[in-house]
Scaffold this motif. Structure first.
Motif, PDB file in Angstrom:
ATOM      1  N   GLU A 178      26.130 -15.018 -15.523  1.00 40.16           N
ATOM      2  CA  GLU A 178      25.871 -16.372 -15.169  1.00 40.16           C
ATOM      3  C   GLU A 178      26.033 -16.739 -13.913  1.00 40.16           C
ATOM      4  O   GLU A 178      25.297 -17.355 -13.247  1.00 40.16           O
ATOM      5  CB  GLU A 178      27.061 -17.238 -15.902  1.00 40.16           C
ATOM      6  CG  GLU A 178      27.026 -18.926 -15.803  1.00 40.16           C
ATOM      7  CD  GLU A 178      25.903 -19.422 -16.213  1.00 40.16           C
ATOM      8  OE1 GLU A 178      25.579 -20.837 -16.063  1.00 40.16           O
ATOM      9  OE2 GLU A 178      25.387 -19.002 -17.334  1.00 40.16           O
ATOM     10  N   GLN A 181      22.820 -15.298 -11.999  1.00 41.94           N
ATOM     11  CA  GLN A 181      21.541 -16.055 -12.356  1.00 41.94           C
ATOM     12  C   GLN A 181      21.615 -17.040 -11.502  1.00 41.94           C
ATOM     13  O   GLN A 181      20.776 -17.505 -10.786  1.00 41.94           O
ATOM     14  CB  GLN A 181      21.706 -16.184 -13.817  1.00 41.94           C
ATOM     15  CG  GLN A 181      21.261 -15.307 -14.893  1.00 41.94           C
ATOM     16  CD  GLN A 181      21.573 -15.632 -16.037  1.00 41.94           C
ATOM     17  OE1 GLN A 181      22.277 -16.614 -16.512  1.00 41.94           O
ATOM     18  NE2 GLN A 181      20.904 -14.959 -17.125  1.00 41.94           N
ATOM     19  N   ASN A 182      22.827 -17.798 -11.289  1.00 42.37           N
ATOM     20  CA  ASN A 182      22.692 -19.022 -10.603  1.00 42.37           C
ATOM     21  C   ASN A 182      22.582 -18.702  -9.070  1.00 42.37           C
ATOM     22  O   ASN A 182      21.921 -19.374  -8.377  1.00 42.37           O
ATOM     23  CB  ASN A 182      24.253 -19.794 -10.651  1.00 42.37           C
ATOM     24  CG  ASN A 182      24.113 -20.377 -11.799  1.00 42.37           C
ATOM     25  OD1 ASN A 182      23.351 -20.448 -12.883  1.00 42.37           O
ATOM     26  ND2 ASN A 182      25.632 -20.594 -12.108  1.00 42.37           N
ATOM     27  N   ASP A 203      17.163 -17.740 -23.889  1.00 36.02           N
ATOM     28  CA  ASP A 203      17.816 -18.718 -23.133  1.00 36.02           C
ATOM     29  C   ASP A 203      17.898 -18.443 -21.810  1.00 36.02           C
ATOM     30  O   ASP A 203      17.689 -19.146 -20.968  1.00 36.02           O
ATOM     31  CB  ASP A 203      19.235 -18.594 -23.761  1.00 36.02           C
ATOM     32  CG  ASP A 203      19.487 -18.896 -25.095  1.00 36.02           C
ATOM     33  OD1 ASP A 203      18.921 -20.118 -25.087  1.00 36.02           O
ATOM     34  OD2 ASP A 203      20.411 -18.623 -25.915  1.00 36.02           O
ATOM     35  N   GLU A 204      17.708 -16.978 -21.420  1.00 36.95           N
ATOM     36  CA  GLU A 204      17.640 -16.638 -19.988  1.00 36.95           C
ATOM     37  C   GLU A 204      16.381 -16.843 -19.492  1.00 36.95           C
ATOM     38  O   GLU A 204      16.294 -17.408 -18.357  1.00 36.95           O
ATOM     39  CB  GLU A 204      17.949 -14.948 -19.813  1.00 36.95           C
ATOM     40  CG  GLU A 204      17.794 -14.432 -18.280  1.00 36.95           C
ATOM     41  CD  GLU A 204      18.301 -13.217 -18.176  1.00 36.95           C
ATOM     42  OE1 GLU A 204      19.347 -12.960 -17.527  1.00 36.95           O
ATOM     43  OE2 GLU A 204      17.610 -12.333 -18.845  1.00 36.95           O
ATOM     44  N   LYS A 207      16.058 -20.677 -18.688  1.00 33.34           N
ATOM     45  CA  LYS A 207      16.760 -20.751 -17.459  1.00 33.34           C
ATOM     46  C   LYS A 207      16.288 -20.450 -16.137  1.00 33.34           C
ATOM     47  O   LYS A 207      16.206 -21.272 -15.143  1.00 33.34           O
ATOM     48  CB  LYS A 207      18.263 -20.203 -17.492  1.00 33.34           C
ATOM     49  CG  LYS A 207      19.357 -20.604 -16.298  1.00 33.34           C
ATOM     50  CD  LYS A 207      20.326 -19.939 -16.504  1.00 33.34           C
ATOM     51  CE  LYS A 207      21.407 -20.059 -15.074  1.00 33.34           C
ATOM     52  NZ  LYS A 207      22.729 -19.603 -15.255  1.00 33.34           N
ATOM     53  N   GLY A 253      19.736 -26.294 -20.781  1.00 38.27           N
ATOM     54  CA  GLY A 253      19.557 -24.891 -19.883  1.00 38.27           C
ATOM     55  C   GLY A 253      18.393 -25.231 -18.703  1.00 38.27           C
ATOM     56  O   GLY A 253      18.319 -24.133 -17.861  1.00 38.27           O
ATOM     57  N   ARG A 256      19.604 -29.107 -14.238  1.00 34.91           N
ATOM     58  CA  ARG A 256      20.710 -28.701 -13.219  1.00 34.91           C
ATOM     59  C   ARG A 256      21.520 -29.825 -12.993  1.00 34.91           C
ATOM     60  O   ARG A 256      21.321 -30.785 -12.947  1.00 34.91           O
ATOM     61  CB  ARG A 256      19.798 -28.561 -12.047  1.00 34.91           C
ATOM     62  CG  ARG A 256      18.752 -27.521 -11.933  1.00 34.91           C
ATOM     63  CD  ARG A 256      19.333 -25.965 -12.320  1.00 34.91           C
ATOM     64  NE  ARG A 256      18.418 -25.094 -12.625  1.00 34.91           N
ATOM     65  CZ  ARG A 256      18.321 -23.904 -13.170  1.00 34.91           C
ATOM     66  NH1 ARG A 256      19.508 -23.528 -13.254  1.00 34.91           N
ATOM     67  NH2 ARG A 256      17.156 -23.155 -13.434  1.00 34.91           N
ATOM     68  N   THR A 337      23.158 -24.750 -14.600  1.00 41.12           N
ATOM     69  CA  THR A 337      22.539 -25.777 -15.580  1.00 41.12           C
ATOM     70  C   THR A 337      23.947 -26.391 -16.195  1.00 41.12           C
ATOM     71  O   THR A 337      24.850 -25.952 -16.191  1.00 41.12           O
ATOM     72  CB  THR A 337      21.981 -24.908 -16.568  1.00 41.12           C
ATOM     73  OG1 THR A 337      22.907 -24.183 -17.174  1.00 41.12           O
ATOM     74  CG2 THR A 337      20.776 -23.906 -16.005  1.00 41.12           C
ATOM     75  N   ARG A 404      14.429 -29.615 -14.726  1.00 45.02           N
ATOM     76  CA  ARG A 404      14.994 -28.333 -14.058  1.00 45.02           C
ATOM     77  C   ARG A 404      15.553 -28.660 -12.585  1.00 45.02           C
ATOM     78  O   ARG A 404      16.215 -27.645 -11.942  1.00 45.02           O
ATOM     79  CB  ARG A 404      13.996 -27.347 -13.936  1.00 45.02           C
ATOM     80  CG  ARG A 404      13.488 -27.147 -15.448  1.00 45.02           C
ATOM     81  CD  ARG A 404      12.477 -25.972 -15.692  1.00 45.02           C
ATOM     82  NE  ARG A 404      12.974 -24.522 -15.204  1.00 45.02           N
ATOM     83  CZ  ARG A 404      12.776 -23.746 -13.910  1.00 45.02           C
ATOM     84  NH1 ARG A 404      11.998 -24.484 -13.066  1.00 45.02           N
ATOM     85  NH2 ARG A 404      13.485 -22.750 -13.766  1.00 45.02           N
TER      86      ARG A 404
END
Length: 404
Positions: A178, A181-182, A203-204, A207, A253, A256, A337, A404
């Motif tokens: 997580e 990814q961010n 889900d990935e 995102k 997801g 933001r 997210t 997003r």
């Protein structure tokens, strides 16, 4: 119409002895500066497709256009120097230092030593690794998340216009995944590379992607669209089944933290002591006050009893406050997210997640009131896009533009 950074035309891969091709006549445009996700069931050909882009796997037929140039027949080594490549297991050279790993391609290109060193330090800083602390270490001394950051830095070293990422975060634990990814999404806002990203996790994909290509067997495109439209208007039953249930939750997801009004929590500076913190808490009517250090970084949650104990502590002031209450653990940055914030919230004993800026300074909080307001905003936008029929989660619904 703007020329895509990557265009695949009739791309096909056949293996000897196989009845069907692994990839069959794939046409796909990848716009410049976007993350395009290839996602689909295991064995559908998504990794084969990606590896044909830089010709690690040679196509049987079709064309690959990079910035309008047909690169299907050019020298593959020259092609790969224009494309960064990040894989799940990173693939760092264990006998080389971190700096040497990052500098691999610039050295092959014959860059001067001083330019290579400057670029290496620049990239380590960019991916959040202090060059002084990490440049002379070896990969075995780093955590999995740190090695993955080095892999990203190495892929960026020669400043390629295109990056290929093959399940880059798949081997990490959920927390590290997580965070990385961010961090990568924050990085992409700065570098704006064109990225083809393979994952098996919808889900990935939702995102991380600007666009998602959901693939059937043989890399046949079932739907190629924005995450919002894939969720709101699945092309067919295959896509709908692949997405699974819970479209409303998955929309979190896409949203933001930075795009929604944050909740206010009572805060007090630790340097001002327990009495000042207690006064803030009493005025707020809340159960706990958030204690900040001199740089406004969240340190502890404290209730009235905690503050009373701190007031009786002979140490006094900030030192007394450091010994009471609960450490702040549930923290996110603005690019996280709402789904990530909600997940972090489940570990919080105060019913909220603290939001901080890149320096760690307090910005606000996400609690259930923020989540519910955001969900209603997205549902309302979906109903409006669907013609006001209330089908917020139906096939024709769409999420808010720019959520997003």
């Amino acid at each position: 119409m703007t020329e895509p950074m990557i265009r695949l035309e009739g791309l096909t891969k056949r293996y000897p002895g196989q009845e069907h091709p692994a990839v069959e006549a794939l046409d796909l445009d990848v716009p410049a500066g976007e993350i395009v996700i290839l996602v689909g069931p295991s064995g559908c050909g998504k990794t084969t497709t990606m590896k044909m882009v830089n010709r690690i796997i040679e196509p049987t037929a079709g064309r690959i256009l990079l910035e309008g140039e047909d690169v299907t027949r050019v020298d593959p080594d020259r092609l790969r120097r224009r494309i960064g490549y990040v894989i799940q297991q990173v693939g760092l050279f264990p006998h080389m230092t971190i700096a040497q790993n990052v500098a691999t391609v610039p050295r092959l290109l014959g860059w001067p030593r001083q330019r290579v060193a400057a670029r290496t330090d620049e990239l380590l800083e960019l991916v959040g690794l202090d060059p002084a602390a990490y440049r002379d270490r070896y990969p075995k001394a780093l955590s999995g998340g740190q090695r993955q950051r080095v892999g990203v830095a190495r892929a960026l070293a020669a400043d390629p216009p295109v990056m290929l990422m093959d399940e880059p975060f798949g081997a990490l634990d959920p927390i590290s995944r997580e965070r990385l990814q961010n961090e990568f999404l924050r990085l992409q806002e700065e570098i704006r590379k064109t990225i083809v990203f393979v994952t098996h996790d919808i889900d990935e994909a939702i995102k991380m992607g600007d666009r998602i290509a959901i693939l059937r067997e043989r890399s046949v495109v079932a739907q190629y669209d924005t995450p919002e439209n894939v969720l709101s208007a699945p092309a067919d039953d295959f896509v709908r089944e692949f997405i699974g249930s819970g479209a409303s939750l998955k929309r979190l997801g896409l949203a933001r933290v930075r795009d929604f009004a944050l909740a206010d929590r009572p805060v007090a500076l630790m340097a001002e002591g327990p009495a000042a913190a207690l006064a803030v808490l009493q005025r707020s009517g809340a159960d706990a006050v958030l204690l900040l250090d001199d740089e406004r970084r969240p340190r502890r949650w404290a209730g009235a009893r905690d503050l009373a104990r701190a007031a009786d502590d002979p140490a006094g002031g900030a030192r007394a406050l450091e010994r009471v209450g609960m450490e702040v653990r549930a923290v996110v940055e603005p690019q996280a997210t709402l789904a990530g914030a909600l997940d972090a919230m489940l570990t919080s004993r105060v019913g909220g997640v603290v939001v901080v800026d890149p320096r760690g300074a307090y910005l606000g909080a996400v609690d259930m009131s923020v989540i519910m307001a955001a969900a209603e905003t997205m549902r309302a936008a979906a109903r409006q896009a669907a013609g006001g029929d209330g089908a917020g989660d139906g096939p024709g619904a769409r999420t808010a533009e720019g959520a997003r």
